[in-house]
Scaffold this motif. Structure first.
Motif, short mmCIF file in Angstrom:
data_model
loop_
_atom_site.label_atom_id
_atom_site.label_comp_id
_atom_site.label_asym_id
_atom_site.label_seq_id
_atom_site.Cartn_x
_atom_site.Cartn_y
_atom_site.Cartn_z
N PRO A 288 6.40 9.44 11.94
CA PRO A 288 5.73 9.61 10.64
C PRO A 288 4.63 10.66 10.62
O PRO A 288 4.06 11.02 11.65
CB PRO A 288 5.14 8.22 10.38
N ARG A 289 4.36 11.15 9.41
CA ARG A 289 3.18 11.96 9.18
C ARG A 289 1.97 11.04 9.19
O ARG A 289 2.06 9.85 8.86
CB ARG A 289 3.29 12.67 7.83
N ALA A 290 0.81 11.59 9.57
CA ALA A 290 -0.39 10.77 9.73
C ALA A 290 -0.78 10.04 8.45
O ALA A 290 -1.25 8.90 8.49
CB ALA A 290 -1.55 11.64 10.22
N ILE A 291 -0.58 10.69 7.31
CA ILE A 291 -1.01 10.10 6.04
C ILE A 291 -0.22 8.85 5.69
O ILE A 291 -0.61 8.06 4.83
CB ILE A 291 -0.92 11.14 4.90
N TRP A 292 0.92 8.61 6.37
CA TRP A 292 1.76 7.46 6.05
C TRP A 292 1.27 6.16 6.67
O TRP A 292 1.84 5.11 6.41
CB TRP A 292 3.19 7.70 6.55
N THR A 293 0.23 6.22 7.50
CA THR A 293 -0.16 5.07 8.33
C THR A 293 -0.17 3.75 7.56
O THR A 293 0.48 2.77 7.97
CB THR A 293 -1.56 5.32 8.94
N LYS A 294 -0.88 3.68 6.46
CA LYS A 294 -1.00 2.42 5.73
C LYS A 294 0.26 2.07 4.97
O LYS A 294 0.49 0.90 4.63
CB LYS A 294 -2.20 2.49 4.78
N TRP A 295 1.09 3.06 4.68
CA TRP A 295 2.32 2.80 3.93
C TRP A 295 3.38 2.14 4.80
O TRP A 295 4.39 1.66 4.28
CB TRP A 295 2.88 4.11 3.36
#
Length: 287
Positions: free
Chosen positions: A101-108
């Protein structure tokens, strides 16, 4: 295990040494794929699995979960995999997407759990078909020979994760601070600029009218990773794009993205993708 089998992601021995791989596993009772997947240590990346027909069952220690048509499952990195066709079901067809994943996806990627750390999601009937069709589009795009297939598939996957978040209760939705969004946009817009780590944080702090320490804390709180780590992800994504679409050398790409040391750039790239820049480009053109 033959070479042909090793190149088939549906059979044991396949190396998921890629950023995104997707497919359909059609399991019929007594068929070639009718066996249990057994990976005690899981995998390096995530796998999202959508059951389209029949039933599958996943086990974790003494617990089990039955996956039915319309169910999405997510296996995080290093989570044990032990699953297959449910004994009293004649088939289990499931689409899957393996990705880093891309880092911004963490919470998703934090879904309610079933057994172990395996997440589960089943959309409401009204939205079920839309999300299923989007997921199938990810698989189709990932398997195409389009030059930009991986980038397009990653973008569709991001869209899928966002749409899933939008189906969750407003009370449970994570909202990003507008200053963090500004910071992300600034980094994306300046990914080609040779900005020093300290300087880019100072620039962002000035842009959002916060101190460097405050915006750093707020960014980590919202995104789940540091500003510099997120910036590194965007640089690697841009490097992949340049490796796929330009004849630039590894050294030229490193310099273009602000890396003064080509070998350091190669280490960062391999750490993020599992492949060296040279190997990544070779596999892309080979396929």
């Amino acid at each position: 295990m033959t070479v042909e089998q090793n190149q088939n992601p549906l059979l044991p021995g396949y190396s998921f040494n890629a950023y995104l791989v997707a497919g359909l596993t059609p399991i019929d009772k007594g068929g070639v794929y009718d066996f249990f997947v057994d990976r005690p240590n899981g995998m390096e990346g995530f796998i999202i699995n959508l059951t389209s027909a029949g039933e599958g069952v996943i086990f974790h220690e003494d617990k089990s979960f039955v996956s039915q048509p319309g169910d999405f499952l997510i296996f995080p990195p290093n989570e044990s995999h032990y699953y297959g066709r449910r004994a009293n079901s004649k088939q289990w067809y499931h689409y899957w997407v393996y990705f880093k994943p891309r880092a911004i996806w963490t919470k998703w990627l934090l879904w309610p759990l079933t057994v172990g750390n395996v997440g589960y999601f089943r959309p409401d009937d009204q939205l079920n078909k839309d999300l299923e069709n989007l997921f199938l589009k990810i698989v189709e795009t990932a398997q195409s020979s389009n030059t930009y297939s991986e980038i397009l598939a990653m973008n569709l996957l991001e869209n899928f994760l966002i749409q899933r978040m939008q189906t969750i209760s407003i009370k449970k939705q994570e909202k990003y601070d507008h200053r963090v969004i500004l910071a992300c946009n600034f980094i994306s817009d300046n990914v080609d600029n040779c900005l020093q780590d300290k300087f880019i944080i100072e620039q962002i702090a000035e842009l959002v009218n916060l101190s460097p320490s405050r915006i750093s804390h707020l960014f980590k709180e919202n995104i789940g990773v540091s500003i510099l780590s997120w910036r590194e992800d965007q640089r690697v994504n841009k490097a992949k794009f340049l490796l796929q679409t330009t004849p630039l050398s590894i050294s030229q790409i490193a310099q273009h993205l602000g890396y003064t040391d080509q070998f350091y750039f190669s280490r960062v790239f391999k750490n993020k993708t599992g492949l060296s820049p040279t190997k990544f480009r070779y596999i892309f053109y080979k396929n």
